[in-house]
Design a protein around this motif. Structure first.
Motif, PDB file in Angstrom:
ATOM      1  N   SER A 170       0.843  -1.194   0.000  1.00 31.47           N
ATOM      2  CA  SER A 170       0.000   0.000   0.000  1.00 31.47           C
ATOM      3  C   SER A 170       0.877   1.243   0.000  1.00 31.47           C
ATOM      4  O   SER A 170       2.024   1.214   0.470  1.00 31.47           O
ATOM      5  CB  SER A 170      -0.910   0.022   1.234  1.00 31.47           C
ATOM      6  OG  SER A 170      -1.834  -1.042   1.198  1.00 31.47           O
ATOM      7  N   SER A 217      -4.377   6.491   2.197  1.00 29.99           N
ATOM      8  CA  SER A 217      -3.636   5.336   1.702  1.00 29.99           C
ATOM      9  C   SER A 217      -4.370   4.712   0.522  1.00 29.99           C
ATOM     10  O   SER A 217      -5.584   4.870   0.370  1.00 29.99           O
ATOM     11  CB  SER A 217      -3.458   4.289   2.803  1.00 29.99           C
ATOM     12  OG  SER A 217      -2.698   4.794   3.870  1.00 29.99           O
ATOM     13  N   SER A 218      -3.617   4.002  -0.297  1.00 29.36           N
ATOM     14  CA  SER A 218      -4.188   3.316  -1.455  1.00 29.36           C
ATOM     15  C   SER A 218      -3.385   2.060  -1.735  1.00 29.36           C
ATOM     16  O   SER A 218      -2.155   2.072  -1.618  1.00 29.36           O
ATOM     17  CB  SER A 218      -4.157   4.229  -2.688  1.00 29.36           C
ATOM     18  OG  SER A 218      -4.462   3.505  -3.874  1.00 29.36           O
ATOM     19  N   PRO A 219      -4.039   0.954  -2.104  1.00 34.52           N
ATOM     20  CA  PRO A 219      -3.267  -0.192  -2.592  1.00 34.52           C
ATOM     21  C   PRO A 219      -2.432   0.238  -3.798  1.00 34.52           C
ATOM     22  O   PRO A 219      -2.903   1.011  -4.643  1.00 34.52           O
ATOM     23  CB  PRO A 219      -4.349  -1.201  -2.999  1.00 34.52           C
ATOM     24  CG  PRO A 219      -5.566  -0.790  -2.237  1.00 34.52           C
ATOM     25  CD  PRO A 219      -5.488   0.698  -2.118  1.00 34.52           C
TER      26      PRO A 219
END
Length: 291
Positions: A132, A143-145
């Motif tokens: 992530s 947050s982001s994958p």
């Protein structure tokens, strides 16, 4: 080439500068991609915001269940980190082929991810680890994958003035291994023709695949996970025949281009072979751990 260089003392100050000078500002860390793009006239920033010395962003931290890589971590630090030498060797294998020694001493993993090249060597190992990306911006932190963060060639999900701060991934369970393979037209300092990362976990004391994650670079508009190949192997006994079929499925899922380095057909063939070999390498590494 003319621009104003700013050296903020904190992430907050860097974001403020990016907002103030938008849209003509650009963050720069190691600069190994930015300088090339400026010289090729692909970008023409009026303001460069040097974030290379921001505190706390060049550290590799470990908790009981995860690793966090600061966005300013240099590839040389990845290449030599002792905690990655057992079941996270894919990280070191990928870091060791990013440019030459001089580049690896200054290039940052955050910069490479934000550059979003389809052939970026370090993105597939992070995808295979289901990493992530942490970001900070005018509206706070999020947050982001990684698989959603890179949306296309040279395109990411970063919002205006946002900056990547960390990359995070979970530790692997017992009987896990990773591997990274790269094919180029020469052995060193070369853009990938194809690169492949694999992460394999075996079930209990058996040879059945409990978890499989694959990632492929330079064979699609962005590095990707061939989900059908991964799903095919789940619950299967790890074997050369099964790995070969997973390679075939991964090749079917790829959409490579033809360019000066290789034809689309050659790249697709490489995907099949390299996925099989990466999985075989993981299996061999697990067996070495069992001894």
């Amino acid at each position: 080439m003319s621009f104003d260089l700013h050296r903020p003392a904190s992430v907050t100050e860097a974001i403020d500068l990016a907002q103030r000078f938008a849209p003509t500002a650009r963050y720069v860390a190691g600069g190994t991609d930015t300088v090339i793009q400026i010289n090729r006239k692909k970008i023409d920033p009026v303001h460069l915001i040097d974030v290379a010395c921001l505190p706390g962003m060049n550290e590799i931290t470990e908790t009981a269940d995860a690793f966090t890589l600061g966005a300013l971590t240099r590839y040389r630090a990845i290449e030599t980190h002792p905690a990655f030498r057992v079941n996270l060797r894919a990280l070191q294998e990928a870091a060791s082929v990013v440019g030459g020694h001089q580049v690896r001493n200054i290039a940052t993993i955050g910069g490479n991810i934000v550059n979003a090249s389809p052939a970026a060597d370090f993105v597939p190992p992070l995808l295979a680890l289901d990493a992530s990306v942490d970001m900070a911006g005018p509206n706070g932190q999020r947050s982001s994958p990684l698989r959603n963060f890179i949306v296309g060639p040279r395109k990411t999900a970063l919002l205006p003035a946002e900056i990547v701060t960390n990359i995070r991934f979970a530790k692997l369970p017992a009987r896990s291994a990773t591997a990274f393979l790269k094919e180029g037209r020469r052995r060193a300092m070369e853009i990938s023709v194809v690169c492949v990362a694999a992460c394999l976990t075996l079930e209990g004391s058996t040879s059945r695949c409990a978890s499989v994650r694959l990632a492929i670079g330079a064979a699609s508009p962005k590095a990707f996970r061939p989900e059908q190949a991964e799903s095919y192997l789940l619950g299967q006994s790890a074997s050369k025949e099964k790995f070969a079929e997973a390679g075939r499925l991964a090749a079917e899922a790829s959409s490579p281009i033809s360019d000066v380095r290789a034809s689309a057909g050659y790249r697709r063939g490489l995907v099949a072979v390299m996925v099989e070999r990466a999985l075989e390498t993981c299996l061999q590494r697990i067996r070495e751990q069992d001894q």
